[in-house]
Design a protein around this motif. Structure first.
Motif, PDB file in Angstrom:
ATOM      1  N   GLN A 184      44.102  44.164  43.827  1.00  0.00           N
ATOM      2  CA  GLN A 184      43.457  45.327  43.210  1.00  0.00           C
ATOM      3  C   GLN A 184      44.409  46.507  43.151  1.00  0.00           C
ATOM      4  O   GLN A 184      45.316  46.633  43.981  1.00  0.00           O
ATOM      5  CB  GLN A 184      42.233  45.747  44.032  1.00  0.00           C
ATOM      6  CG  GLN A 184      41.050  44.815  43.867  1.00  0.00           C
ATOM      7  CD  GLN A 184      39.814  45.360  44.543  1.00  0.00           C
ATOM      8  OE1 GLN A 184      39.888  45.842  45.679  1.00  0.00           O
ATOM      9  NE2 GLN A 184      38.676  45.287  43.883  1.00  0.00           N
ATOM     10  N   PHE A 234      40.450  35.117  35.936  1.00  0.00           N
ATOM     11  CA  PHE A 234      39.480  36.202  35.762  1.00  0.00           C
ATOM     12  C   PHE A 234      38.700  36.429  37.061  1.00  0.00           C
ATOM     13  O   PHE A 234      38.445  37.564  37.447  1.00  0.00           O
ATOM     14  CB  PHE A 234      38.507  35.889  34.625  1.00  0.00           C
ATOM     15  CG  PHE A 234      37.501  36.972  34.389  1.00  0.00           C
ATOM     16  CD1 PHE A 234      37.865  38.115  33.697  1.00  0.00           C
ATOM     17  CD2 PHE A 234      36.209  36.870  34.892  1.00  0.00           C
ATOM     18  CE1 PHE A 234      36.954  39.135  33.504  1.00  0.00           C
ATOM     19  CE2 PHE A 234      35.293  37.893  34.700  1.00  0.00           C
ATOM     20  CZ  PHE A 234      35.675  39.024  34.005  1.00  0.00           C
ATOM     21  N   ARG A 258      43.229  40.495  36.473  1.00  0.00           N
ATOM     22  CA  ARG A 258      42.427  40.613  35.252  1.00  0.00           C
ATOM     23  C   ARG A 258      43.177  41.362  34.171  1.00  0.00           C
ATOM     24  O   ARG A 258      43.079  41.037  32.997  1.00  0.00           O
ATOM     25  CB  ARG A 258      41.121  41.341  35.545  1.00  0.00           C
ATOM     26  CG  ARG A 258      40.067  40.357  35.860  1.00  0.00           C
ATOM     27  CD  ARG A 258      38.713  40.972  35.831  1.00  0.00           C
ATOM     28  NE  ARG A 258      37.909  40.197  36.754  1.00  0.00           N
ATOM     29  CZ  ARG A 258      36.666  40.463  37.049  1.00  0.00           C
ATOM     30  NH1 ARG A 258      36.072  41.510  36.494  1.00  0.00           N
ATOM     31  NH2 ARG A 258      36.007  39.709  37.869  1.00  0.00           N
ATOM     32  N   GLU A 292      38.184  46.910  34.377  1.00  0.00           N
ATOM     33  CA  GLU A 292      38.311  48.034  35.308  1.00  0.00           C
ATOM     34  C   GLU A 292      36.954  48.699  35.494  1.00  0.00           C
ATOM     35  O   GLU A 292      36.164  48.774  34.553  1.00  0.00           O
ATOM     36  CB  GLU A 292      39.314  49.046  34.724  1.00  0.00           C
ATOM     37  CG  GLU A 292      39.406  50.337  35.516  1.00  0.00           C
ATOM     38  CD  GLU A 292      40.750  51.041  35.338  1.00  0.00           C
ATOM     39  OE1 GLU A 292      41.536  50.618  34.469  1.00  0.00           O
ATOM     40  OE2 GLU A 292      40.989  52.003  36.079  1.00  0.00           O
ATOM     41  N   GLY A 293      36.721  49.176  36.711  1.00  0.00           N
ATOM     42  CA  GLY A 293      35.493  49.926  36.976  1.00  0.00           C
ATOM     43  C   GLY A 293      35.836  51.369  37.321  1.00  0.00           C
ATOM     44  O   GLY A 293      36.825  51.625  38.015  1.00  0.00           O
TER      45      GLY A 293
END
Ligand code: ATP
Length: 503
Positions: A264, A257, A376, A331-332
């Motif tokens: 990314q 995590f 993640r 996720e952002g």
């Protein structure tokens, strides 16, 4: 739930998905290696994301920028000055913590208390219960809420003003204790920069300090005009990139995590100023649909809108997944305004304007980004897919219910016995199908054991070559999830399996 997480971690290791890095040297903190099945799953995840971005949108293209970049980039982006975590040590346990995480945990506990109160009341009042009204009127809940809001307000203020003593004061005032020592004997709070630095060039010719990128986004910003011009791109358009990023995380825990080296998948979407909110909403929806399409269960996802915005953002949300250790950011999605491009104009001295041929105006575009960690997402898929179930004969079957398109091995080809030409026939089937999808030949152990092994790595289909195969060129095909079997002609296998595993 903690037990479940431990089981998933050991499953990942036992079945060749994820190994601790440098294991024979006792490992390296928060660094992991992907094994033979892990790498296939990870590649499939990346490919699915890549396709969902570049194939499904005619205005999103990809790039692959270098990890090393000019050091001034990280000054322009704000990372040199501000990519810090506030650190605090407990003097008794000598353990180091992120001060902000301690306070966030404290806030989460208050939220928990509120939820527990509401759940208790819901049980007491039954059908007529109005949760909203209860939240707004129950004195105990109002008390918790007040405490929550006041703490959060002070926390936001202290963080945004860089008031480290203020952050420490919250920890002291709220009597937050170290989980190891149980005491509140804290040091002062210090800022700790998360970027890894190294040197480029030899000292003789004057080595310079450079950084390992902490995000892939900056490689997109500094290439935006290259792509726009060479691709003759018109706003709105996006640039996608997959690549490694490095952060010297202080509290490295929870397996993959939070890692120090991770990967990314980011996409920066360049839009006309004023249109960013429309696109922010668009990408929120689109990204949530991507996650839900994985079939892990819609209730496992939620948005968490940010109240505390980074200095460059005018809107931000996280997509959270329910891991065994709670709902966590996967996720952002951020509306980053023109902050980054303007800063790069300032620091590089180069114009980064977009010329809009319809209005004949030049301006710096706004950016909406979607940013997700491969590892993640991998973890969320592992957690969502891992399942232990009792079979009819009372055995426990461990099965990874991975989406077929992501499974490391799509088809296992199993000769019932290793004689009478069955094994040769099985190998011939593999030779014929291996260019279309990943196949695995397995002849060792009983057929039941072989099925279990495939279940454990998430193989959606197994075919068995039996005596009948030798007569009529048909095989039994077994479905991982239902364990049901039916017979198909070998000649139809490619079509049948392709239809199920293709992305
Ligand atoms: P967090 O609050 O968990 O540290 P963040 O908000 O700093 O994450 P971003 O900078 O927005 O994360 O990065 C975008 C995505 O990259 C995250 O949603 C996450 O999936 C991934 N990511 C960030 N840091 C790590 C890490 N240390 N290990 C693995 N993935 C990470």
């Amino acid at each position: 739930q903690e037990d479940l997480f431990k089981k998933i971690i050991s499953h990942c290791k036992e079945y060749g998905f994820v190994f601790p890095s440098s294991e024979i040297y006792d490992g390296l903190g928060a660094v992991y290696d992907y094994g033979q099945y892990g790498v296939e799953l990870k590649n499939n995840i990346k490919s699915l994301w890549w396709k969902s971005m570049t194939l499904l949108h005619d205005n999103v293209v990809g790039i692959d920028s270098a990890i090393f970049m000019h050091p001034r980039i990280w000054q322009a982006s704000g990372h040199v000055d501000a990519f810090n975590d506030p650190l605090i040590d407990n003097k008794d346990s000598k353990k180091r913590y992120r001060a902000d995480v301690l306070i966030e945990d404290y806030l989460a506990k208050i939220e928990d208390k509120i939820e527990k109160e509401v759940a208790k009341a819901a049980k007491r009042f039954g059908d007529s219960f109005n949760a909203q009204l209860y939240r707004e009127t129950n004195p105990r809940i109002l008390g918790y809420l007040e405490e929550y809001q006041a703490t959060q307000k002070e926390f936001t203020r202290a963080l945004t003003e860089g008031d480290l003593e203020g952050v420490r004061q919250i920890i002291i005032d709220k009597k937050i204790v170290c989980p190891i020592s149980g005491t509140a004997n804290w040091t002062e709070v210090r800022q700790f920069n998360l970027m890894f630095a190294t040197e480029m060039g030899s000292t003789a010719e004057g080595a310079s300090k450079i950084y390992l990128r902490p995000e892939t986004a900056q490689g997109i910003f500094v290439n935006y005009l290259n792509v726009q011009k060479t691709g003759r791109m018109k706003l709105p358009f996006g640039i996608a990139q997959i690549g490694k990023a490095f952060r010297n995380e202080i509290v490295a825990r929870q397996f993959i995590f939070r890692m120090r080296e991770f990967e990314q998948m980011e996409m920066q979407f360049f839009v006309t100023p004023g249109e960013e909110m429309k696109w922010f909403e668009y990408w929120k929806k689109s990204r949530m649909a991507f996650h839900k399409s994985l079939g892990m269960g819609d209730q496992k996802y939620r948005f968490h809108d940010h109240e505390k915005l980074a200095h460059y953002a005018n809107a931000a949300t996280d997509i959270e997944f329910e891991m065994p250790f709670g709902f966590k950011e996967v996720e952002g999605i951020h509306s980053r305004t023109d902050y980054d491009l303007r800063r790069h104009e300032e620091y590089s001295g180069k114009k980064l304007r977009y010329f809009d041929a319809t209005t004949e105006e030049s301006y710096v575009p706004y950016v909406v980004e979607t940013s997700i960690g491969v590892d993640r997402l991998f973890l969320s898929i592992m957690c969502g897919a891992y399942c232990e179930e009792k079979t009819d004969n009372g055995e426990i079957r461990t099965v990874l219910r991975l989406p077929a398109a992501l499974a490391p091995i799509k088809l296992a080809v199993l000769p019932l016995v290793r004689k009478d030409g069955l094994d040769e026939k099985a190998k011939a089937v593999v030779r014929d199908l291996r260019f279309d999808f990943t196949c695995q030949y397995d002849e060792k152990d009983s057929i039941g054991k072989r099925y279990r092994r495939q279940d454990a790595i998430g193989t959606p289909y197994c075919i068995t070559i039996d005596n009948q195969t030798m007569e009529d060129d048909t095989v039994t095909i077994r479905d991982r999830d239902t364990m049901e079997q039916h017979r198909v002609a070998i000649a139809d296998l490619r079509k049948e399996i392709m239809a199920k595993v293709d992305m």
